[in-house]
Design a protein around this motif. Structure first.
Motif, PDB file in Angstrom:
ATOM      1  N   UNK A 258       0.808  -1.271  -0.081  1.00 51.50           N
ATOM      2  CA  UNK A 258       0.077   0.263  -0.019  1.00 51.50           C
ATOM      3  C   UNK A 258       0.617   1.248   0.068  1.00 51.50           C
ATOM      4  N   UNK A 259       0.126   2.399  -0.331  1.00 51.82           N
ATOM      5  CA  UNK A 259       0.944   3.593  -0.174  1.00 51.82           C
ATOM      6  C   UNK A 259       1.333   4.049   1.131  1.00 51.82           C
ATOM      7  N   UNK A 260       2.475   4.493   1.246  1.00 48.76           N
ATOM      8  CA  UNK A 260       2.773   5.033   2.583  1.00 48.76           C
ATOM      9  C   UNK A 260       2.382   6.046   2.980  1.00 48.76           C
ATOM     10  N   UNK A 261       2.261   6.725   4.273  1.00 45.59           N
ATOM     11  CA  UNK A 261       1.956   8.039   4.811  1.00 45.59           C
ATOM     12  C   UNK A 261       2.930   9.021   4.228  1.00 45.59           C
ATOM     13  N   UNK A 262       2.408  10.097   4.291  1.00 39.77           N
ATOM     14  CA  UNK A 262       3.216  11.280   3.956  1.00 39.77           C
ATOM     15  C   UNK A 262       4.189  11.864   4.754  1.00 39.77           C
ATOM     16  N   UNK A 263       5.544  12.157   4.309  1.00 39.86           N
ATOM     17  CA  UNK A 263       6.471  12.718   5.232  1.00 39.86           C
ATOM     18  C   UNK A 263       6.112  14.210   5.383  1.00 39.86           C
ATOM     19  N   UNK A 264       6.518  14.708   6.525  1.00 40.52           N
ATOM     20  CA  UNK A 264       6.473  16.175   6.689  1.00 40.52           C
ATOM     21  C   UNK A 264       7.452  16.842   6.153  1.00 40.52           C
ATOM     22  N   UNK A 265       6.883  17.672   5.209  1.00 43.87           N
ATOM     23  CA  UNK A 265       8.164  18.485   4.711  1.00 43.87           C
ATOM     24  C   UNK A 265       8.994  19.217   5.491  1.00 43.87           C
ATOM     25  N   UNK A 266       8.457  20.024   6.420  1.00 39.33           N
ATOM     26  CA  UNK A 266       9.367  20.836   7.380  1.00 39.33           C
ATOM     27  C   UNK A 266      10.279  20.063   8.128  1.00 39.33           C
ATOM     28  N   UNK A 267       9.817  18.801   8.486  1.00 34.78           N
ATOM     29  CA  UNK A 267      10.848  17.972   9.234  1.00 34.78           C
ATOM     30  C   UNK A 267      11.810  17.216   8.195  1.00 34.78           C
ATOM     31  N   UNK A 268      11.472  17.004   7.153  1.00 42.91           N
ATOM     32  CA  UNK A 268      12.452  16.612   6.188  1.00 42.91           C
ATOM     33  C   UNK A 268      13.539  17.664   5.752  1.00 42.91           C
ATOM     34  N   UNK A 269      13.052  19.090   5.734  1.00 41.83           N
ATOM     35  CA  UNK A 269      13.877  20.109   5.259  1.00 41.83           C
ATOM     36  C   UNK A 269      14.710  20.351   6.524  1.00 41.83           C
ATOM     37  N   UNK A 288      20.227  12.127   7.368  1.00 33.38           N
ATOM     38  CA  UNK A 288      19.325  12.370   6.675  1.00 33.38           C
ATOM     39  C   UNK A 288      18.998  11.079   5.783  1.00 33.38           C
ATOM     40  N   UNK A 289      19.889  10.368   5.211  1.00 32.50           N
ATOM     41  CA  UNK A 289      19.681   9.174   4.290  1.00 32.50           C
ATOM     42  C   UNK A 289      19.500   7.756   5.282  1.00 32.50           C
ATOM     43  N   UNK A 290      19.411   7.998   6.363  1.00 39.49           N
ATOM     44  CA  UNK A 290      19.061   6.812   7.370  1.00 39.49           C
ATOM     45  C   UNK A 290      17.599   7.098   7.740  1.00 39.49           C
ATOM     46  N   UNK A 291      16.967   8.452   7.918  1.00 36.74           N
ATOM     47  CA  UNK A 291      15.389   8.621   8.299  1.00 36.74           C
ATOM     48  C   UNK A 291      14.634   8.364   7.014  1.00 36.74           C
ATOM     49  N   UNK A 292      14.974   8.971   6.017  1.00 43.27           N
ATOM     50  CA  UNK A 292      14.110   8.903   4.687  1.00 43.27           C
ATOM     51  C   UNK A 292      14.620   8.059   3.678  1.00 43.27           C
ATOM     52  N   UNK A 293      13.762   7.518   2.822  1.00 39.68           N
ATOM     53  CA  UNK A 293      14.001   6.955   1.490  1.00 39.68           C
ATOM     54  C   UNK A 293      13.448   7.518   0.271  1.00 39.68           C
ATOM     55  N   UNK A 357       4.310   5.845  -5.556  1.00 43.50           N
ATOM     56  CA  UNK A 357       5.835   5.544  -6.301  1.00 43.50           C
ATOM     57  C   UNK A 357       6.743   6.771  -6.148  1.00 43.50           C
ATOM     58  N   UNK A 358       6.239   7.968  -5.851  1.00 46.99           N
ATOM     59  CA  UNK A 358       7.115   9.330  -5.915  1.00 46.99           C
ATOM     60  C   UNK A 358       7.380   9.803  -4.612  1.00 46.99           C
ATOM     61  N   UNK A 359       6.475   9.790  -3.567  1.00 49.07           N
ATOM     62  CA  UNK A 359       6.655  10.520  -2.339  1.00 49.07           C
ATOM     63  C   UNK A 359       7.850   9.704  -1.605  1.00 49.07           C
ATOM     64  N   UNK A 360       8.401  10.254  -0.725  1.00 53.15           N
ATOM     65  CA  UNK A 360       9.539   9.903   0.149  1.00 53.15           C
ATOM     66  C   UNK A 360       8.886   9.087   1.112  1.00 53.15           C
ATOM     67  N   UNK A 361       9.683   7.945   1.509  1.00 56.51           N
ATOM     68  CA  UNK A 361       9.289   6.842   2.422  1.00 56.51           C
ATOM     69  C   UNK A 361       9.888   6.911   3.680  1.00 56.51           C
ATOM     70  N   UNK A 373      20.795   4.983  -0.642  1.00 54.50           N
ATOM     71  CA  UNK A 373      21.887   5.407  -1.207  1.00 54.50           C
ATOM     72  C   UNK A 373      21.810   5.806  -2.722  1.00 54.50           C
ATOM     73  N   UNK A 374      20.739   6.552  -2.968  1.00 58.68           N
ATOM     74  CA  UNK A 374      20.516   6.823  -4.371  1.00 58.68           C
ATOM     75  C   UNK A 374      19.719   5.822  -5.265  1.00 58.68           C
ATOM     76  N   UNK A 375      19.229   4.759  -4.354  1.00 59.38           N
ATOM     77  CA  UNK A 375      18.704   4.048  -5.394  1.00 59.38           C
ATOM     78  C   UNK A 375      17.466   4.068  -5.968  1.00 59.38           C
ATOM     79  N   UNK A 376      16.639   5.080  -5.595  1.00 57.99           N
ATOM     80  CA  UNK A 376      15.425   5.632  -5.960  1.00 57.99           C
ATOM     81  C   UNK A 376      14.553   4.450  -6.616  1.00 57.99           C
ATOM     82  N   UNK A 377      14.018   3.560  -5.770  1.00 57.44           N
ATOM     83  CA  UNK A 377      13.376   2.576  -6.391  1.00 57.44           C
ATOM     84  C   UNK A 377      11.886   2.538  -5.375  1.00 57.44           C
TER      85      UNK A 377
END
Length: 566
Positions: A258-269, A288-293, A357-361, A373-377
């Motif tokens: 299923x589709x994941x929940x949205x990440x909060x833009x402020x928190x990622x920023x 950063x690379x550990x928290x978000x994919x 398939x687009x939003x950050x997980x 690791x820039x796999x972008x899958x």
């Protein structure tokens, strides 16, 4: 398993499933009540441990209010309703507390004081948790069955005080008992010493919330608080997919189908673009690379039908709402960073487009997902990738405690060096996050060919190393040194918000205590008054004649004169 049998006929007859707590039906032998004589101590203890995690891990909305998570709603009133806390409330009063009471009754017969002490610690923590969320809650009249059908609420301060008495009792038991530990201790592996340290740290947490400088300093001076990773209080999830599903909720949310929940833009920023060093150059958080994919490498040129930007069809920065400038002039609109960090702005209630398939997980930490690791899958691979969900629920980590101490020094003049505590807390967090690389050994050992032809190993090129950590700490320290008094509070608050990832309640508490970060990302539109408390659950308010519903702008006892929040 849960030892509380819910009898449907009785529930409808009495009209209550929450605060009435029907554990004594005034029968000599109630077949539906917990019978301590026939229960297994080990099974009861396991039930308590799991029930405790069920209650405290349900922290999504508090975390969303602190911008750690994202809730799809335009207004705070619609995001937080009388149904919001039903699960937490019913778990506490209908399952966890009856199990704890039955456990104590059974354990007392054979002097199993470690079982009793640790159960008291879990009950104390969970009671303070309820107060932090909803203020005044039933305590002295709760759990009395038909003797008290509609228990009155106790003042939040009194419940806190009762919880602290439990903690003192537990500490004394652990310090003096020679009894053996539980066969299966999911938190501390049977260590009485670590449980006692936790109890003292919970008293420190209470002193911070209450603004009690004397108590805070006394606990710190005594020295026995969580201050190293081996003492971290956390719940460890497993990798089992079914029967039962033992994986972290973040993994279940993003790595199945299923589709994941949205990440909060402020928190990622906050990790990807917020920090500017004293020379004026942006730098990124090594976590950063550990928290978000990221599933895509570009946030600005996706199919227009996949965006939900609210003020424009696509993330056009010229359409950024001008009122944001009163809060934060730098936070971007509709994405967190151009290189693929795609989420939602705070309080964006747009309908969900086909953006799975687009939003950050969710990433590797703390939910046991995948390392970026820039796999972008696409992460939706039926639970077969990443750390397989073997994440943690971080309750009280050593990094939290150091940063709480730094906050206390700045906010109430507690003893200590705020900067030193800040930097220690950051280092503990970085070390903790990096340790999760062990969950994805095959990923970290991969070799990749870069665009320039260089062949690199993921662990060497993308993972944080000692130099990265030292550089980050030095830059944050320099920012702290150059900041004003209020700016220093913001630095500590931001680092706490980052380190606390996975614990929404502690982030929410910190924001209510301090009002920091003062430039936290604003709501996308007019969201209404910020909730400084949660409504009583509908199950409770509709069935208890002694309860009057509160408003979202009421406050818990330790936050009665708190800062204005937005």
């Amino acid at each position: 398993m849960k030892f509380v049998n819910k009898v449907i006929i009785v529930l409808f007859f009495l009209g209550s499933i929450s605060a009435c707590d029907m554990w004594d039906m005034d029968l000599q032998d109630n077949p539906n009540a917990i019978n301590a004589d026939g229960a297994s101590l080990a099974d009861l203890y396991n039930s308590v441990q799991l029930g405790f995690n069920d209650q405290l891990s349900d922290d999504y909305l508090p975390g969303a209010l602190a911008r750690m998570y994202m809730v799809v709603s335009y207004t705070y009133q619609n995001a937080s309703t009388a149904n919001t806390m039903n699960g937490i409330w019913n778990n506490a009063y209908s399952e966890l507390y009856p199990d704890i009471d039955a456990l104590i009754t059974l354990a007392e017969k054979n002097n199993f004081y470690v079982h009793i002490a640790t159960a008291k610690i879990m009950k104390a923590y969970s009671l303070m948790h309820l107060v932090d969320l909803m203020g005044d809650v039933p305590y002295t009249e709760a759990g009395q069955g038909t003797v008290v059908i509609s228990p009155a609420s106790d003042a939040g301060a009194d419940v806190y005080a009762a919880a602290e008495v439990m903690l003192d009792e537990a500490i004394n038991m652990l310090d003096t008992t020679t009894a053996g530990s539980p066969n299966l201790d999911l938190y501390y592996g049977g260590s009485k010493t670590k449980w006692a340290t936790l109890a003292k740290t919970l008293k420190l947490r209470a002193a911070l919330n209450k603004g009690d400088k004397a108590a805070f300093d006394a606990i710190v001076s005594a020295g026995d608080i969580i201050d190293e990773a081996g003492e971290d209080f956390q719940f460890q999830y497993g990798t089992n997919r079914v029967n039962p599903n033992s994986r972290h909720w973040m993994y279940n949310n993003a790595y199945e189908t299923g589709d994941a929940s949205y990440q909060n833009n402020y928190y990622m920023w906050l990790l990807a673009g917020e920090k500017v060093d004293v020379a004026g150059d942006e730098f990124r958080d090594p976590r950063l690379r550990y928290y978000f994919y990221r599933q895509k490498n570009n946030s600005t040129s996706q199919d227009a039908t996949t965006y939900g930007c609210h003020w424009s069809q696509e993330p056009d920065q010229s359409k950024r709402p001008t009122f944001w400038d009163a809060y934060n002039t730098r936070v971007p609109y509709c994405y967190a960073a151009e290189d693929g960090y795609i989420g939602r702005d705070h309080m964006n209630g747009e309908g969900t487009p086909p953006d799975g398939p687009i939003k950050t997980s969710w990433g590797l930490y703390p939910g046991g997902g995948d390392f970026d690791y820039d796999g972008f899958t696409d992460t939706r691979k039926a639970g077969t990738t990443g750390g397989l969900g073997a994440g943690i629920q971080p309750y009280l980590l050593s990094s939290f405690v150091k940063l709480m101490q730094a906050e206390a020094v700045l906010s109430m003049g507690a003893a200590g060096d705020a900067k030193a505590l800040l930097l220690e807390g950051i280092q503990l967090s970085l070390t903790k996050v990096k340790s999760f690389e062990s969950l994805v050994g095959s990923t970290m050992s991969k070799t990749l060919t870069l665009k320039n032809g260089d062949v690199v190993k993921v662990s060497e090129f993308y993972a944080m190393n000692a130099a990265d950590q030292a550089d980050y700490i030095a830059k944050v320290g320099a920012i702290y040194d150059a900041a004003s008094a209020s700016g220093k509070k913001d630095v500590v608050a931001k680092e706490f918000l980052i380190a606390a990832y996975g614990n929404g309640l502690e982030a929410y508490n910190m924001y209510r205590r301090t009002g920091a970060p003062s430039d936290i990302g604003p709501a996308l539109d007019a969201a209404g008054s910020f909730p400084t408390i949660f409504l009583y659950p509908l199950d409770h308010i509709s069935r208890n004649g002694n309860v009057t519903q509160q408003t979202l702008t009421d406050r818990v006892f330790w936050n009665t004169s708190g800062p204005a929040l937005y």
